[in-house]
Write a protein that holds these residues in place. Sequence first.
Motif, mmCIF file in Angstrom:
data_model
loop_
_atom_site.group_PDB
_atom_site.id
_atom_site.type_symbol
_atom_site.label_atom_id
_atom_site.label_comp_id
_atom_site.label_asym_id
_atom_site.label_seq_id
_atom_site.Cartn_x
_atom_site.Cartn_y
_atom_site.Cartn_z
ATOM 1 N N HIS A 248 52.882 37.397 54.895
ATOM 2 C CA HIS A 248 54.249 37.750 55.414
ATOM 3 C C HIS A 248 54.442 39.277 54.816
ATOM 4 O O HIS A 248 55.562 39.640 54.352
ATOM 5 C CB HIS A 248 55.198 36.851 54.717
ATOM 6 C CG HIS A 248 55.255 35.540 55.585
ATOM 7 N ND1 HIS A 248 54.591 34.691 55.143
ATOM 8 C CD2 HIS A 248 55.963 35.272 56.792
ATOM 9 C CE1 HIS A 248 54.625 33.545 56.143
ATOM 10 N NE2 HIS A 248 55.688 33.806 56.946
ATOM 11 N N GLY A 249 53.598 40.186 54.650
ATOM 12 C CA GLY A 249 53.779 41.636 54.429
ATOM 13 C C GLY A 249 53.487 41.950 52.789
ATOM 14 O O GLY A 249 53.752 42.934 52.459
ATOM 15 N N ALA A 250 52.981 41.094 51.824
ATOM 16 C CA ALA A 250 52.561 41.393 50.616
ATOM 17 C C ALA A 250 51.283 41.923 50.517
ATOM 18 O O ALA A 250 50.233 41.223 51.062
ATOM 19 C CB ALA A 250 52.957 40.016 49.739
ATOM 20 N N THR A 251 51.208 42.929 49.833
ATOM 21 C CA THR A 251 49.790 43.519 49.474
ATOM 22 C C THR A 251 49.670 42.873 48.161
ATOM 23 O O THR A 251 50.609 43.044 47.066
ATOM 24 C CB THR A 251 49.909 44.829 49.460
ATOM 25 O OG1 THR A 251 50.144 45.505 50.712
ATOM 26 C CG2 THR A 251 48.564 45.586 48.859
ATOM 27 N N ILE A 252 48.501 42.528 47.731
ATOM 28 C CA ILE A 252 48.033 41.650 46.454
ATOM 29 C C ILE A 252 47.158 42.761 45.871
ATOM 30 O O ILE A 252 46.124 43.086 46.314
ATOM 31 C CB ILE A 252 47.266 40.493 46.532
ATOM 32 C CG1 ILE A 252 48.230 39.638 47.525
ATOM 33 C CG2 ILE A 252 47.252 39.725 45.266
ATOM 34 C CD1 ILE A 252 49.578 39.391 47.105
ATOM 35 N N ALA A 253 47.624 43.485 44.530
ATOM 36 C CA ALA A 253 46.677 44.332 43.999
ATOM 37 C C ALA A 253 46.498 44.014 42.689
ATOM 38 O O ALA A 253 46.733 43.168 42.095
ATOM 39 C CB ALA A 253 47.434 45.818 44.126
ATOM 40 N N ASN A 254 45.724 45.197 41.740
ATOM 41 C CA ASN A 254 45.035 44.820 40.587
ATOM 42 C C ASN A 254 45.957 45.207 39.477
ATOM 43 O O ASN A 254 46.592 46.165 39.319
ATOM 44 C CB ASN A 254 43.740 45.458 40.486
ATOM 45 C CG ASN A 254 42.669 45.123 39.557
ATOM 46 O OD1 ASN A 254 43.228 44.759 38.544
ATOM 47 N ND2 ASN A 254 41.481 45.298 39.713
ATOM 48 N N HIS A 255 46.058 44.087 38.475
ATOM 49 C CA HIS A 255 46.971 44.555 37.201
ATOM 50 C C HIS A 255 46.325 44.033 36.277
ATOM 51 O O HIS A 255 46.821 43.874 35.013
ATOM 52 C CB HIS A 255 48.393 43.881 37.394
ATOM 53 C CG HIS A 255 49.217 44.367 36.485
ATOM 54 N ND1 HIS A 255 49.474 45.651 36.304
ATOM 55 C CD2 HIS A 255 50.383 43.478 35.993
ATOM 56 C CE1 HIS A 255 50.628 45.991 35.249
ATOM 57 N NE2 HIS A 255 51.194 44.774 35.137
ATOM 58 N N SER A 256 44.758 44.110 36.274
ATOM 59 C CA SER A 256 43.855 43.708 35.031
ATOM 60 C C SER A 256 43.935 41.986 34.783
ATOM 61 O O SER A 256 44.815 41.279 35.583
ATOM 62 C CB SER A 256 44.389 44.268 33.527
ATOM 63 O OG SER A 256 45.305 43.643 33.113
ATOM 64 N N ILE A 257 42.909 41.482 34.017
ATOM 65 C CA ILE A 257 42.807 40.122 33.850
ATOM 66 C C ILE A 257 43.921 39.733 32.947
ATOM 67 O O ILE A 257 44.697 38.883 33.103
ATOM 68 C CB ILE A 257 41.445 39.874 33.147
ATOM 69 C CG1 ILE A 257 40.367 39.925 34.434
ATOM 70 C CG2 ILE A 257 41.442 38.446 32.769
ATOM 71 C CD1 ILE A 257 38.772 39.792 33.676
ATOM 72 N N THR A 258 43.782 40.257 31.738
ATOM 73 C CA THR A 258 44.658 39.952 30.589
ATOM 74 C C THR A 258 46.128 40.827 30.164
ATOM 75 O O THR A 258 46.763 40.308 29.211
ATOM 76 C CB THR A 258 43.857 40.016 29.219
ATOM 77 O OG1 THR A 258 43.310 41.354 29.035
ATOM 78 C CG2 THR A 258 42.499 38.895 29.498
ATOM 79 N N HIS A 259 46.248 41.703 31.229
ATOM 80 C CA HIS A 259 47.624 42.480 30.878
ATOM 81 C C HIS A 259 47.667 43.098 29.340
ATOM 82 O O HIS A 259 48.487 43.125 28.528
ATOM 83 C CB HIS A 259 48.619 41.908 30.858
ATOM 84 C CG HIS A 259 49.985 42.730 31.347
ATOM 85 N ND1 HIS A 259 50.471 43.091 30.163
ATOM 86 C CD2 HIS A 259 50.571 43.031 32.489
ATOM 87 C CE1 HIS A 259 51.828 44.295 30.824
ATOM 88 N NE2 HIS A 259 51.591 43.730 31.939
#
Length: 360
Positions: free
Chosen positions: A143-154
């Motif tokens: 429904h329109g969400a782009t799923i993108a990278n924010h690292s494994i552990t932040h």
Amino acid sequence: MKQLLSCFLSLKTALCALMLLPALANSADSAVFLQYHHVSEHTPRSTSVTPDQLKQHLDYLDDNGFSVKNSVDVVDAIRDGKPLPDKTVVITFDDAYLNIYENAFPLLKEKGYPFTIFVAIEPVDKGFSQFLSWEQLKEMGQHGATIANHSITHSHMVVKHPDETRQAWINRNRDEIQATEARIKEQTGQNVKLFAWPFGEANPELQQLLSSMGYVGFGQQSGVVGPLSDFTLLPRYPMAADYAEMRGFRTKVNSLPLPVKKQQPASAMVTDDNLKPSLTLELAKGDFQKNQLQCYASNAGEIPVTWLDDEKTRFTTATPDSLPVGRSRYNCTAPSMDGRRYYWYSHQWLRLKKDGTAID
């Protein structure tokens, strides 16, 4: 541009020009990216908006002629020099909290607005109760969400582990970015190569790494994305606490990119021998009032601006007080010539603790 060229080459050049003028007048080469974390009344105010505040934001965009676009499409358009609608906005969320699904997703779906979620995958993989599941992420992706990278552990990626070599530090961060991207692709089928720096923290070495890997990077410094932006550290307006109030929201979503051609220093890192760092910017031409340009430091309020040439293309600014440990910002703004909008630029600073670690 192809439409414009064929039109002017036709026998009806004048008529075509008149027909195309409104479209050209309403086109732009920039976009505002908004950054949210929590959408809840029960989470830390410093990283939260309430569901009612988010609804007010979305209603304002809907009622005032804004175009809410997909992050990938907007980044590609700006890098490729393709026009965007004036007042283009991109909505992003960091960290993949469950309340995005519970409180933001219904509002966004009702509007038909695309959005991006930057996912730190460890809490998702471990099934932490306050975080999204992969099934919920996949549903939103439909429904329109782009799923993108924010690292494994932040983690604080700029910080080296004890006794870690420079190359080992680089390799560790590369591996974490690659592993996160592979997991997102495995679970959602998406592989967009957009990366949000944890805490917005980066330095030139990591930015060079990200560029070599073919990623676009996003920070947490305020400002507008334009053709002169650094695509390893693009600005986003953080939306939380007082920064999410409607008066400021209206100013920010209507803002434009201050056209910064060069910046010194390039790094965010603050050293103990330079706790009051100067920021020097060189500006391209633009439709803004140079005489009204002002800069602000997060630790000192308004700070002096010193122009370095008669044409007012270069200036320097600095805080009178030492920057504290943690993250700080210098924001520089100037009103447009008609006074209706602000041109905006921000630089984030990072001062580590004496032991070389960072604070959350």
